[in-house]
Design an enzyme around this catalytic site. Structure first.
Site, short mmCIF file in Angstrom:
data_model
loop_
_atom_site.label_atom_id
_atom_site.label_comp_id
_atom_site.label_asym_id
_atom_site.label_seq_id
_atom_site.Cartn_x
_atom_site.Cartn_y
_atom_site.Cartn_z
N LYS A 153 1.03 -1.45 -0.51
CA LYS A 153 0.00 -0.41 -0.09
C LYS A 153 0.66 1.28 0.06
CE LYS A 153 -3.45 -2.15 2.22
NZ LYS A 153 -4.08 -2.19 3.67
N GLY A 154 0.20 2.06 0.34
CA GLY A 154 1.67 3.24 0.74
C GLY A 154 1.57 3.91 2.43
N GLY A 203 3.34 7.23 3.55
CA GLY A 203 2.92 8.82 2.76
C GLY A 203 2.09 9.69 3.52
N GLU A 204 1.19 9.24 3.88
CA GLU A 204 -0.72 9.85 4.42
C GLU A 204 0.12 9.55 6.04
OE1 GLU A 204 -0.57 12.60 0.96
OE2 GLU A 204 -0.69 10.21 1.63
#
Length: 756
Positions: free
Chosen positions: A718-719, A721-722
């Site tokens: 997934k990611g 960053g946030e």
């Protein structure tokens, strides 16, 4: 003048590095030694310097200019205003960049209308920066002033529904059940109001554009942007230039956090200057000018929660009102999280906008969730206190196994593991049940926690891969690296696919002429561009197998790709290590100087839409509060994150640490102060706009839950960053309550609020 893109060089001696291994940034050496060039650092012969002049009023019209003193400064070449600018297309449709919200985007120097304080009204062009700056200070603008309105709190009565929704925005769903009746009938009720002021991004690299004009009129633009192709699209459409006449590059970006999703006004100003003078032009915004475009929107929220005595949630209501500009409807997903995170049969969610005479807000790290999740998680802490229940136990009591809004399953959800891992590492079981239970010296000690959630996104992208005869692999896509480690993780994906040492792999990006890639935002680059890189390399695997067959290598006659293993620069049968053949030998025997492949990554929307795709976190915080001084020190943070497979734990951890630091800043420091008499942000520099510094940050511990999500991406990733930011400010707020017994809901929690 054609300057080649210089990708970073991999650190030598690293050898084969599989994904999941902590790996230093391959661009780190270039950055710390100054070899990495940013948008304002690219050299050009005969370079002209531009300095923007900004409006001193918030609303009105420009009646004219007095330019004589400015033009008399030695070295000044031209002063561009709306009266003498190069031709710009008049149809607002052509000004919509790829991330523009609904409405009519702002056009720098287009007409005489002043829409907000700080709007660029002129551009001074000179042979030196010093001359341009001196002349800019001598430009006198004459205005017809109109009454402005920049006060959200005073304008709440005219809040309205958004007129249109931008792509990717989900409006709050209709009410579920009867939240009003359920609230009234529940024994435990919480009504909490929240205010969040404006925040400005303030990445270290200032916004800049260097436009290098070739003899044939081609423009090579080095731009501070999160999407080179978006900036090229914008320039081409605004000025009517063929795409082949414009190249935009952003090989290195010194932070952006959403501020570079849209082209900022220095880009069209620099292009105007180049077109007007037929020379190369550079425009760099000052730190003060970084406060004259978009920001995280000012937001007002009300959360109402109700529960039974055992903690079962009976009603959730969450309403938000946010600001937007007069010319665009900027929207965020602020309240929707409250309908997804906890199981509840009665839910109301509402979201409205107020038009103000300010520039359109723009995405800032975890847009919407940063404010919305803060309100929900602080309200949950209040509810736990009202019931007399442990805050973590309340969350586990209402844990949602499926999406409460529509019953869809989660693609993966390891939030329970986050709670467990974070609580164990933090020592949550030792938390005192009541506030004001522990004091050390003159400080009260408190523990708080909160949950985080963010979307797990995948877009579309192309990638190109070429394996050279000498064993070098070059992969390319028009991606961006805003400091997240994209160069490194993309190289790792490619190196693993073909079993090559990392130093033999180069990933080229940051150039609009490369294969299409989305804007770097929403924590989607690894799932999107990374999957495209993997796809291109898998095509090379098939070509290499075909070469082996063509060359009569008997071991591979009946093999399929899934039977192969690529390692140490060779291809072999998984069950027969002795069959290994170097990739260079395959190309040499085939008399090839290289093989190449292209891949288009298209998300499987039919499959993905069957699931809710999200990242999750559990944040635990310890604070120490001096009530007499009102100071808050965040001593410990444990952030446990579930974000799919973590391809590079080193850079992923850095992302979470950075998010936690910003979350502390959101909780305690950051706020752009407006003087509504002038409609202007007053603390517009880093001396007065407070961000977290070294003395504010102590121990930060990052844990990753074991998760592998093949719905979101073929990589299982997934990611990150946030998600590192979401929930941090709420956990800090909750810890302050536990320390002092005082509830401060709104951010930033400044000393005056603590003392009050």
């Amino acid at each position: 003048m054609n300057l080649p893109l210089q990708p970073p060089v991999a650190i030598p001696g690293t050898g084969h590095v599989p994904t999941g291994t902590g790996t230093p940034r391959i661009d780190g050496r270039a950055k710390v030694t100054g070899q990495a060039r940013y948008a304002a650092e690219w050299p050009a012969t005969d370079l002209v310097y531009g300095v923007a002049v900004n409006s001193t009023i918030a609303k009105g019209r420009i009646l004219g200019f007095s330019l004589q003193e400015a033009e008399a400064v030695p070295g000044v070449l031209k002063i561009i205003t709306h009266l003498n600018r190069p031709h710009m297309r008049g149809n607002g449709l052509f000004y919509k960049d790829m991330t523009a919200p609904a409405g009519k985007p702002f056009r720098a120097l287009y007409d005489d209308v002043v829409r907000y304080s700080g709007q660029p009204v002129a551009l001074v062009l000179a042979e030196t920066f010093e001359a341009a700056r001196e002349a800019a200070g001598r430009v006198e603008t004459h205005y017809e002033v109109e009454e402005h309105d920049t006060n959200l709190l005073a304008a709440m009565g005219r809040a309205r529904e958004p007129r249109k929704m931008k792509a990717g925005f989900s409006a709050p769903p209709k009410d579920k059940g009867d939240p009003t009746a359920a609230f009234a009938n529940a024994p435990h009720q919480v009504v909490a109001d929240f205010y969040h002021g404006v925040e400005h991004h303030n990445p270290m690299e200032l916004f800049a554009s260097t436009v290098i004009r070739d003899a044939d009129g081609h423009l090579t633009i080095y731009d501070k942007t999160q999407g080179s192709q978006n900036s090229r699209w914008y320039v081409s459409q605004v000025f009517g230039l063929p795409k082949k006449k414009v190249t935009v590059r952003n090989p290195y970006v010194g932070g952006a956090f959403g501020s570079g999703l849209r082209p900022q006004y220095q880009l069209p100003l620099a292009v105007m200057g180049s077109l007007a003078l037929e020379r190369s032009v550079r425009v760099v915004l000052t730190r003060q000018q970084m406060f004259t475009f978009g920001h995280r929107p000012e937001t007002v929220q009300r959360v109402k929660l109700a529960a039974d005595a055992d903690g079962t949630l009976r009603s959730i209501s969450h309403d938000a009102v946010a600001e937007t500009s007069r010319f665009e409807d900027y929207v965020e997903v602020v309240v929707n999280w409250s309908g997804q995170l906890y199981a509840c049969d009665n839910v109301h969610l509402g979201y409205k906008l107020v038009d103000l005479d300010q520039y359109t807000p723009i995405d800032m790290r975890a847009p919407g969730a940063a404010h919305g999740m803060h309100a929900l998680e602080v309200a949950m802490d209040e509810l736990a206190a009202d019931i007399g229940m442990d805050p973590l136990a309340l969350r586990l009591k209402n844990y949602a196994e499926v999406n409460p809004a529509d019953g869809k399953p989660f693609s993966t959800k390891a939030l329970r593991d986050c709670y467990r891992l974070g609580a164990e590492r933090f020592g949550w079981s030792d938390r005192a049940p009541l506030p004001r239970a522990r004091r050390e010296g003159h400080e009260w000690v408190g523990w708080g926690m909160a949950t985080g959630q963010w979307d797990a996104l995948q877009m579309f992208a192309r990638a190109h891969a070429r394996l050279h005869a000498d064993g070098r692999l070059v992969v390319s896509s028009a991606a961006s690296d805003i400091g997240t480690g994209t160069y490194t993780v993309m190289s790792m994906i490619a190196a693993e696919a073909l079993g090559l040492p990392l130093e033999q792999v180069s990933f080229q990006m940051g150039d609009s002429t490369l294969p299409v890639a989305p804007i770097e935002g929403g924590s989607s680059h690894v799932t999107t561009v990374g999957s495209a890189v993997q796809g291109a390399c898998e095509k090379l695997q098939k070509q290499l197998l075909a070469l082996a067959r063509k060359q009569g290598r008997a071991a591979f006659a009946r093999a399929r790709v899934h039977d192969l293993v690529f390692a140490r620069g060779s291809m072999a049968l998984r069950d027969d290590p002795g069959s290994a053949v170097p990739l260079t030998a395959l190309l040499a025997d085939g008399q090839l100087d290289g093989i190449e492949a292209k891949y288009l990554l298209l998300p499987n929307l039919l499959e993905q839409r069957k699931f809710v795709r999200a990242t999750h976190s559990a944040v635990f915080v310890e604070v120490r509060v001096d009530e007499e001084l009102g100071t808050v020190r965040v001593m410990r943070v444990v952030s446990a994150v579930a974000a799919g497979r973590i391809l590079n734990p080193t850079t992923a951890r850095s992302q979470i640490v950075g998010g936690v630091i910003w979350g502390i800043g959101e909780a305690l420091h950051e706020h752009s102060e407006a003087d509504h008499r002038f409609g202007r942000f007053m603390n517009h520099d880093l001396a007065q706009y407070h961000v977290s510094v070294n003395a504010d940050i102590h121990d930060i511990d990052v844990l990753f839950a074991d998760e592998d999500d093949r719905v979101v991406s073929s990589l299982g990733a997934k990611g990150v960053g946030e998600i590192g930011l979401v929930g941090v400010s709420a956990a800090v707020s909750n810890a302050i309550y536990h320390a002092t017994g005082k509830r401060v809901r709104s951010t930033p929690i400044t000393p005056d609020k603590v003392m009050r």
